[in-house]
Enzyme design. Structure first.
Site, PDB file in Angstrom:
ATOM      1  N   ALA A   9      -9.447   3.235 -65.620  1.00 35.87           N
ATOM      2  CA  ALA A   9     -10.235   3.181 -64.382  1.00 35.87           C
ATOM      3  C   ALA A   9     -11.569   2.464 -64.522  1.00 35.87           C
ATOM      4  O   ALA A   9     -12.198   2.130 -63.520  1.00 35.87           O
ATOM      5  CB  ALA A   9     -10.477   4.601 -63.870  1.00 35.87           C
ATOM      6  N   GLY A  12     -11.753  -4.038 -65.351  1.00 37.51           N
ATOM      7  CA  GLY A  12     -11.902  -5.028 -64.279  1.00 37.51           C
ATOM      8  C   GLY A  12     -10.982  -4.790 -63.099  1.00 37.51           C
ATOM      9  O   GLY A  12     -11.349  -5.055 -61.951  1.00 37.51           O
ATOM     10  N   ARG A  82      -6.296 -10.923 -69.919  1.00 42.09           N
ATOM     11  CA  ARG A  82      -5.899 -12.197 -70.532  1.00 42.09           C
ATOM     12  C   ARG A  82      -7.099 -13.128 -70.572  1.00 42.09           C
ATOM     13  O   ARG A  82      -7.818 -13.279 -69.594  1.00 42.09           O
ATOM     14  CB  ARG A  82      -4.771 -12.806 -69.692  1.00 42.09           C
ATOM     15  CG  ARG A  82      -3.987 -13.872 -70.408  1.00 42.09           C
ATOM     16  CD  ARG A  82      -2.583 -13.936 -69.838  1.00 42.09           C
ATOM     17  NE  ARG A  82      -2.572 -14.147 -68.415  1.00 42.09           N
ATOM     18  CZ  ARG A  82      -2.188 -15.281 -67.823  1.00 42.09           C
ATOM     19  NH1 ARG A  82      -1.811 -16.313 -68.550  1.00 42.09           N
ATOM     20  NH2 ARG A  82      -2.162 -15.383 -66.521  1.00 42.09           N
ATOM     21  N   ARG A  88       0.723 -14.080 -71.899  1.00 39.89           N
ATOM     22  CA  ARG A  88       0.975 -12.652 -71.703  1.00 39.89           C
ATOM     23  C   ARG A  88       1.563 -12.052 -72.976  1.00 39.89           C
ATOM     24  O   ARG A  88       1.437 -10.871 -73.238  1.00 39.89           O
ATOM     25  CB  ARG A  88       1.928 -12.455 -70.514  1.00 39.89           C
ATOM     26  CG  ARG A  88       1.208 -12.530 -69.183  1.00 39.89           C
ATOM     27  CD  ARG A  88       2.150 -12.216 -68.030  1.00 39.89           C
ATOM     28  NE  ARG A  88       1.430 -11.971 -66.804  1.00 39.89           N
ATOM     29  CZ  ARG A  88       1.005 -12.912 -65.973  1.00 39.89           C
ATOM     30  NH1 ARG A  88       1.223 -14.172 -66.273  1.00 39.89           N
ATOM     31  NH2 ARG A  88       0.344 -12.601 -64.873  1.00 39.89           N
ATOM     32  N   ASN A 120      -0.204  -5.636 -68.244  1.00 37.54           N
ATOM     33  CA  ASN A 120       0.657  -6.734 -68.674  1.00 37.54           C
ATOM     34  C   ASN A 120       0.945  -6.673 -70.173  1.00 37.54           C
ATOM     35  O   ASN A 120       0.172  -6.105 -70.919  1.00 37.54           O
ATOM     36  CB  ASN A 120      -0.024  -8.070 -68.341  1.00 37.54           C
ATOM     37  CG  ASN A 120       0.305  -8.509 -66.931  1.00 37.54           C
ATOM     38  OD1 ASN A 120       1.425  -8.330 -66.467  1.00 37.54           O
ATOM     39  ND2 ASN A 120      -0.665  -9.086 -66.245  1.00 37.54           N
ATOM     40  N   ASP A 151       2.334 -11.106 -57.111  1.00 34.21           N
ATOM     41  CA  ASP A 151       3.147 -12.317 -56.922  1.00 34.21           C
ATOM     42  C   ASP A 151       3.510 -12.497 -55.451  1.00 34.21           C
ATOM     43  O   ASP A 151       3.529 -13.620 -54.931  1.00 34.21           O
ATOM     44  CB  ASP A 151       4.421 -12.232 -57.774  1.00 34.21           C
ATOM     45  CG  ASP A 151       4.118 -12.014 -59.246  1.00 34.21           C
ATOM     46  OD1 ASP A 151       3.102 -12.542 -59.721  1.00 34.21           O
ATOM     47  OD2 ASP A 151       4.896 -11.297 -59.917  1.00 34.21           O
ATOM     48  N   ARG A 154       0.316 -13.502 -53.480  1.00 35.46           N
ATOM     49  CA  ARG A 154       0.031 -14.933 -53.676  1.00 35.46           C
ATOM     50  C   ARG A 154       0.994 -15.785 -52.866  1.00 35.46           C
ATOM     51  O   ARG A 154       0.579 -16.749 -52.202  1.00 35.46           O
ATOM     52  CB  ARG A 154       0.159 -15.279 -55.167  1.00 35.46           C
ATOM     53  CG  ARG A 154      -1.028 -14.820 -55.990  1.00 35.46           C
ATOM     54  CD  ARG A 154      -0.875 -15.228 -57.457  1.00 35.46           C
ATOM     55  NE  ARG A 154      -2.081 -14.876 -58.203  1.00 35.46           N
ATOM     56  CZ  ARG A 154      -2.088 -14.350 -59.421  1.00 35.46           C
ATOM     57  NH1 ARG A 154      -0.940 -14.107 -60.047  1.00 35.46           N
ATOM     58  NH2 ARG A 154      -3.226 -14.072 -60.028  1.00 35.46           N
ATOM     59  N   HIS A 179       7.424 -10.720 -63.937  1.00 33.68           N
ATOM     60  CA  HIS A 179       6.017 -10.810 -63.537  1.00 33.68           C
ATOM     61  C   HIS A 179       5.226 -11.701 -64.495  1.00 33.68           C
ATOM     62  O   HIS A 179       4.110 -11.393 -64.861  1.00 33.68           O
ATOM     63  CB  HIS A 179       5.419  -9.397 -63.470  1.00 33.68           C
ATOM     64  CG  HIS A 179       4.005  -9.338 -62.990  1.00 33.68           C
ATOM     65  ND1 HIS A 179       3.587  -9.890 -61.809  1.00 33.68           N
ATOM     66  CD2 HIS A 179       2.880  -8.801 -63.559  1.00 33.68           C
ATOM     67  CE1 HIS A 179       2.286  -9.686 -61.650  1.00 33.68           C
ATOM     68  NE2 HIS A 179       1.838  -9.029 -62.717  1.00 33.68           N
TER      69      HIS A 179
END
Length: 331
Positions: A9, A12, A82, A88, A120, A151, A154, A179
């Site tokens: 939590a 980012g 990342r 990933r 991820n 996804d 977007r 993903h």
């Protein structure tokens, strides 16, 4: 009383996601968990005059167990982001271990919770979660979701820009597969409302943008992070649908990365793709994933080609996750 937990939590994604969940009228209790700063995030959010009572926990004194105990929904954005030049796959070793540890706690203290994995690489972390839950004897495929909503968000946004629509929320654009990169398969042939099309000269560029939109953000942030705000929105959008469906609202559908053999309608899709874990539109209900919708029957030749590239990569990602769950690296 609905208890929601965000594990990770303070990060980012975690902070804006915590804010959105604090504002959600469907949540009565919101427990925040992370390795640092959680009491501060909780104190900050506790001053907001919305329904949810908020608490923050750190690992000391079994904070993870206290946070997750008897949760109805657990959302996991925990892990490292990342960085430029990082795939990933590079994230895998660190985030895989983090997710495994969190799922072990959840299995013990909240075995019936809906679990939404954001960390991820989702293509591998969701299979890890499934294997941990199986080992603990509490796996319910209808309650474990890999959140692929970003996804879809977007795809809606980028198609709306091309189609001259005011907002992507007017559109439904199915995105299936996995993903990451080539495992993401936007089905532009199945956009609704019908009549919205992607011009041939923009097709390849748009597919690439949906598949690699995350790189766009990493580059623009110039090393300072990845897609956090849009991911928090996407995570919230999916969590809200799960909570609404749990209360009995009908007609809520969103693609999600699930264990297909354990979801009604999923077995046929698993056989066709050769992948047990796969994202397809999921009809949500009180039990979670009530039905997997097979959208593969109407795909175009271009989409079939994308699907073939997707399943090749996805099978490796899934195997990697399952292998890690059974043979984690020795510390």
């Amino acid at each position: 009383m609905v208890k929601a937990v965000i594990a990770g939590a303070s990060g980012g994604i975690g902070q804006p996601l915590s804010l959105l969940m604090k504002l959600c009228p469907l949540v009565d209790e919101l427990a925040l968990y992370d390795v640092v700063n959680t009491p501060g995030v909780a104190a900050d959010l506790s001053h907001i005059s919305s329904t949810a009572k908020i608490t923050g926990y750190l690992p000391k004194d079994d904070g993870g167990k206290a946070a997750m105990k008897d949760a109805d929904i657990i959302i996991i954005p925990a892990g490292i982001p990342r960085k430029p030049g990082m795939t990933r796959d590079d994230l895998f070793k660190i985030n895989a271990g983090i997710v495994k540890g969190l799922i072990e706690i959840a299995a013990d203290v909240a075995p019936k919770a809906f679990i939404l994995v954001i960390s991820n690489p989702v293509n591998s972390t969701v299979p890890i979660a499934a294997e941990v839950l199986k080992a603990k004897g509490v796996f319910n495929a209808q309650k474990l979701f890999g959140v692929t909503t970003l996804d879809i968000v977007r795809a809606e946004t980028f198609v709306a820009e091309i189609a001259g629509k005011k907002t992507g929320s007017e559109l439904t654009v199915p995105v299936i597969g996995g993903h990451s990169g080539e495992t993401i398969v936007p089905l532009f042939s199945q956009i609704s409302p019908s009549g919205v099309t992607v011009p041939d000269d923009k097709y390849d560029e748009l597919v690439n943008r949906v598949q690699f939109g995350g790189d766009e953000v990493v580059k623009a942030k110039d090393g300072a992070g990845s897609a956090t705000l849009s991911m928090a929105y996407a995570g919230y959008r999916f969590a809200e649908k799960v909570l609404k469906a749990a209360k009995g609202e009908k007609g809520l559908v969103e693609p999600s990365f699930v264990y297909l053999p354990g979801v009604p309608g999923g077995k046929e899709i698993a056989e066709k793709t050769g992948c047990d874990f796969f994202s397809v539109p999921i009809e949500l209900g009180p039990n979670g994933a009530e039905k997997a919708t097979n959208v593969l029957g109407n795909i175009t030749a271009k989409e079939q080609k994308l699907l073939e590239a997707c399943t090749t990569g996805l099978k490796d990602n899934i195997t990697k996750g399952v292998t890690f769950a059974h043979n984690p690296p020795q510390k």
